[in-house]
Design a protein around this motif. Structure first.
Motif: not given
Length: 173
Positions: A54-74
């Motif tokens: 569950x912790x690994x899944x959470x890290x994976x999904x939140x990492x993807x969310x971080x990437x998406x937000x950074x690209x959106x802000x760029x």
């Protein structure tokens, strides 16, 4: 002079819109991250998932969310994604060359990802490495190695060993 004043007003208006959108995205990001964490925790408890999985899944999904937000802000602040992709490609190329030089670590990471995805064993299972005549209870599954415990203590086994040797899995009783 009148055209310069209009241009400055447009730039100021555009700046305030960018700030407002950025602020909104950050608020939505924080809320989404909180909802994701709570949802994964609730689902893990409901379906009795292994806490490490569950912790690994959470890290994976939140990492993807971080990437998406950074690209959106760029994009919002006028960044050129073509240059960004060229830079990322160049960096990944250098990293790939580095990984080729340290293939052992790469093979352990790939094996760790496969172990996570396929889930051939889990924490509390007892593993027997037939060729090495080693037996131990799984206490942690990491990206590069897995920790086993026997009567003498805790030891680590590189993840690629589980794909190079015959491994028996004894489920807990």
């Amino acid at each position: 002079m009148d055209q310069i004043t209009k241009l400055i007003e447009q730039l100021e208006a555009n700046y305030f819109v960018q700030v407002a959108i950025t602020f909104t995205i950050i608020i939505l990001f924080l809320a989404s991250r909180w909802v994701i964490k709570k949802s994964i925790k609730r689902l893990a408890n409901k379906f009795s998932y292994d806490p490490n999985r569950a912790a690994a899944t959470k890290r994976l999904i939140i990492g993807a969310l971080y990437t998406f937000v950074i690209l959106l802000l760029i994009i919002i602040w006028g960044g050129d994604l073509n240059n960004l992709w060229i830079s990322i490609g160049s960096i990944l190329g250098v990293i790939a060359i580095g990984f080729f030089a340290i293939w052992s670590i790469l093979s352990n990471i790939v094996a760790g990802i496969i172990i996570y995805t396929i889930n051939p064993f889990k924490i509390t299972d007892t593993l027997v490495l037939v060729e090495k005549e080693v037996t131990g209870k799984v206490i942690d599954i990491g990206l590069i190695y897995t920790k086993l415990q026997d009567k003498d203590g805790i030891f680590t086994v590189p993840n690629n060993v589980f794909f190079q040797q015959i491994v028996k899995v004894k489920k807990p009783k």
